[in-house]
Design a protein around this motif. Structure first.
Motif, mmCIF file in Angstrom:
data_model
loop_
_atom_site.group_PDB
_atom_site.id
_atom_site.type_symbol
_atom_site.label_atom_id
_atom_site.label_comp_id
_atom_site.label_asym_id
_atom_site.label_seq_id
_atom_site.Cartn_x
_atom_site.Cartn_y
_atom_site.Cartn_z
ATOM 1 N N PRO A 111 -14.351 13.126 39.171
ATOM 2 C CA PRO A 111 -15.377 12.545 38.298
ATOM 3 C C PRO A 111 -14.836 12.291 36.894
ATOM 4 O O PRO A 111 -15.384 11.470 36.166
ATOM 5 C CB PRO A 111 -16.473 13.602 38.268
ATOM 6 N N TYR A 120 -14.820 11.598 27.261
ATOM 7 C CA TYR A 120 -15.812 11.529 28.323
ATOM 8 C C TYR A 120 -17.144 12.057 27.833
ATOM 9 O O TYR A 120 -17.198 12.864 26.916
ATOM 10 C CB TYR A 120 -15.326 12.330 29.538
ATOM 11 N N VAL A 124 -20.800 14.895 31.762
ATOM 12 C CA VAL A 124 -19.753 14.999 32.782
ATOM 13 C C VAL A 124 -18.814 16.154 32.458
ATOM 14 O O VAL A 124 -18.453 16.957 33.327
ATOM 15 C CB VAL A 124 -18.957 13.678 32.842
#
Length: 599
Positions: A111, A120, A124
């Motif tokens: 992911p 990111y 996440v």
RNA sequence: GGGGGCGUAGCUCAGUUGGUUAGAGCGCUGCCCUGUCACGGCAGAGGUCGCGGGUUCGAGUCCCGUCGCUCCCGCCA
């Protein structure tokens, strides 16, 4: 040979050439040239290049490996061909030619990749925290955190402090933040609370005669998060000492903090002797009780230059109330209209009507801008002289009751410093803030209340304090407490106090804040009893570990220095906390849910 | 509880004044490549444009609501 490894991925050097070795780690990066295939194998200790070609019996297996698989490889260490060494890596002189590979832990599609330094989303990152933690920056931060805590422990012990553990399940206490509650199974309807800090326990430890206490203490507060305030839980370097004055606390704590910062600052300057700034001075000079001293700007009261002047708005404000003042924020090198206008529209964005200014430039040495014209050259000159500024500089003005406008003046000072690049970033600028007011007027409750910790000692003779008229608001609101904060780069690292160890003074202190003796008895009965049976004078402080580590790691957010942080809404996305519990669990605790209506 | 920002492929992001089959890089799949270390090349798969409603001939784009993340205020040493 060991089942998993003979060396770590950071260990091999040219002195190991020719050895048969076994490495285990994560596939960091694959570079497949068809005929020759390189893998950077990563573990906690470092990175090694392993290589395979079609002559290797393992080649067809190696070709199948993907990023973040955990593998064990057997191979021979060899010198890299001339010209292909990698000076960036400690292991860069050698590579390992793979004879055999075993997959220990395959990985599905990621992911978020571990390789590279792309940013990111928090969601996440938190949900896959274990992946994020594999990345260099976080991995290094967490290791640095550990090293900092080791250093703190060593320095504290060298200073004659002992480490103690205090309860995690304790009683709810009325002051301070909202408590986290834990229902009691054995006592239906009763609750434990998680400690907001081990405040009472450390005082009791002193009363118990242990003299110098410290603890890397977990603290729990059910309040909303900020970038520099973790939701729910955080750690403090909790310190308490007996038979001490404020100076003794400073002399014990300052070398520890300075030492730790010098050790981990990476060459940044650390304040050699922390200045002591009275609370009132900090508010007047910096508009804040946690001033960022890297910013050199000090504000000044320039009311005299505006009293009865042609600038009617300010003159009228000054005339309206003796408490009103006009403050100046000098802005060295800001002497141009573009900058002043930019500040003005910033102020409007902050909900202010605007931000008056004067600036000085070539040809207009007596000051430019509408405000200068209104008050005339003489008063303008008076301001320039008072502030020590001139051509090329500017100055902003704020009028009203300082108590109300500091909320805007402080940020304005910060803004000016940032905009003009006056802030010297490469340093850790410390200061002590001292002489906090003991009480404040609570607009909300229309009464006098503690302005900080209710256990602080008022900074006057106990006999005079005991003799105070509880209705003498002016005197009471003017009282100082022996209460102090330590500030670094505008971040409050800690607050502390010399404690109130006299029950008679404490009863009086609570009475002034409107708490009858029964309340004090009920909520702090244990504490009062302890103070009545031989309590030494004592005091302490509790610097925030997470904030210290954040500063030393150069991070802007606590989540970057906490192993498994919660998000802003106090959820742990990895473990799924908080979670619902079974009816059986609730029944055991004698709890029935009464949930808010939801559509 | 309130305000600001963001939400488009697994990930990071682009997407014009509303206009045809929504693009790029990384990752993924397949093929090629013997000295790379951000390897390179070719081909391919992958998208309810957060969700719901509305305006419109037509909405990723405009409006309303809602949800999520984040920063700030309130709260909090």
């Amino acid at each position: 040979m060991h089942r998993y490894r003979s060396h770590t991925c950071g260990a091999l050097r040219d002195s190991d050439i020719g050895k048969d070795v076994r490495l285990s780690g994560w596939v960091h990066r694959v570079r497949d040239h068809g005929g020759v295939l390189f893998i950077d194998l990563r573990d906690h200790y470092g990175l090694s290049q392993v290589v395979a070609d079609p002559d290797s019996p393992a080649f067809k297996h190696v070709e199948k490996l993907r990023a973040e698989w955990v593998v064990k490889i057997d191979g021979k260490v060899r010198r890299r061909p001339a010209g292909t060494e990698n000076a960036e890596l400690p292991t860069g002189a050698v590579e390992i030619y793979i004879n055999e590979v075993e997959v220990l832990g395959p990985a599905g599609e990621l992911p978020m990749p571990v390789f590279g330094d792309q940013e990111y989303p928090e969601e996440v990152r938190l949900k896959y925290r274990f992946l994020d933690l594999r990345r260099d920056r976080l991995h290094a931060n967490i290791m640095k955190r550990g090293a900092i805590i080791d250093s703190i422990r060593r320095r504290m012990k060298e200073g004659g402090f002992f480490e103690f553990q205090t309860p995690i399940l304790t009683a709810s206490s009325p002051e301070g933040a909202r408590d986290f509650l834990v229902p009691s199974r054995l006592h239906p309807g009763k609750f434990y609370a998680l400690p907001q800090a081990p405040q009472q326990f450390k005082q009791l430890t002193m009363i118990a005669g242990f003299d110098r206490y410290f603890q890397i203490a977990p603290c729990f507060r059910d309040e909303d998060a900020r970038a520099d305030r973790s939701p729910g839980e955080f750690y403090q370097l909790d310190i308490e000492m007996s038979f001490v004055t404020q100076d003794d606390v400073f002399n014990a704590v300052e070398p520890v903090l300075r030492g730790v910062f010098e050790e981990f600052a990476g060459g940044k300057k650390v304040t050699p002797k922390f200045p002591m700034i009275p609370y009132a001075d900090a508010m007047r000079d910096y508009g804040s009780d946690k001033p960022d001293l890297r910013n050199p700007i000090k504000m000044q009261n320039v009311s005299d230059a505006f009293r009865g002047s042609g600038f009617k708005i300010f003159a009228n404000i000054l005339a309206a109330d003796a408490k009103n003042e006009v403050w100046a924020i000098p802005a060295p090198t800001g002497g141009n209209r573009a900058f002043c206008d930019r500040m003005n529209s910033w102020a409007q964005g902050e909900g202010q009507p605007g931000l008056g200014y004067i600036f000085w430039r070539e040809g207009e040495e007596s000051g430019a801008g509408p405000l200068a014209k209104n008050i005339g050259p003489e008063r303008t000159k008076q301001i320039a002289e008072q502030l020590g500024i001139g051509v090329g500089d500017a100055c902003f003005f704020i009028a009203g009751n300082p108590k109300d406008f500091v909320k805007f003046a402080g940020p304005a000072r910060i803004r000016v410093g940032e905009e003009l690049s006056l802030v010297e970033k490469d340093q850790f600028a410390f200061c002590w803030i001292v002489d906090f007011p003991m009480y404040e007027w609570s607009e909300q409750d229309k009464k006098i209340d503690f302005s900080h910790n209710p256990f602080s000692m008022p900074n006057i003779e106990p006999e005079r304090f005991l003799a105070l008229d509880p209705n003498d608001n002016d005197t009471i609101l003017g009282l100082k407490a022996v209460q102090y904060d330590i500030i670094c780069n505008g971040i409050e690292l800690s607050s502390g106090a010399i404690r109130n160890h006299r029950p008679d003074v404490m009863k009086k202190a609570f009475a002034i804040a409107g708490y009858p003796e029964e309340v004090l008895e009920e909520k702090f009965g244990g504490m009062l009893r302890a103070l009545s049976l031989g309590a030494p004078p004592h005091g302490g402080i509790a610097p925030g570990i997470d904030r210290i580590v954040m500063l030393l790691c150069g991070e802007e957010n606590l989540r970057e220095v906490v192993l498994f942080p919660m998000n802003q809404r106090a959820e742990d996305l990895l473990m799924g906390a908080p979670s619902e519990v079974s009816q059986k669990q609730l029944r055991e605790l004698h709890i029935r849910l009464s949930l808010p209506d939801s559509k």
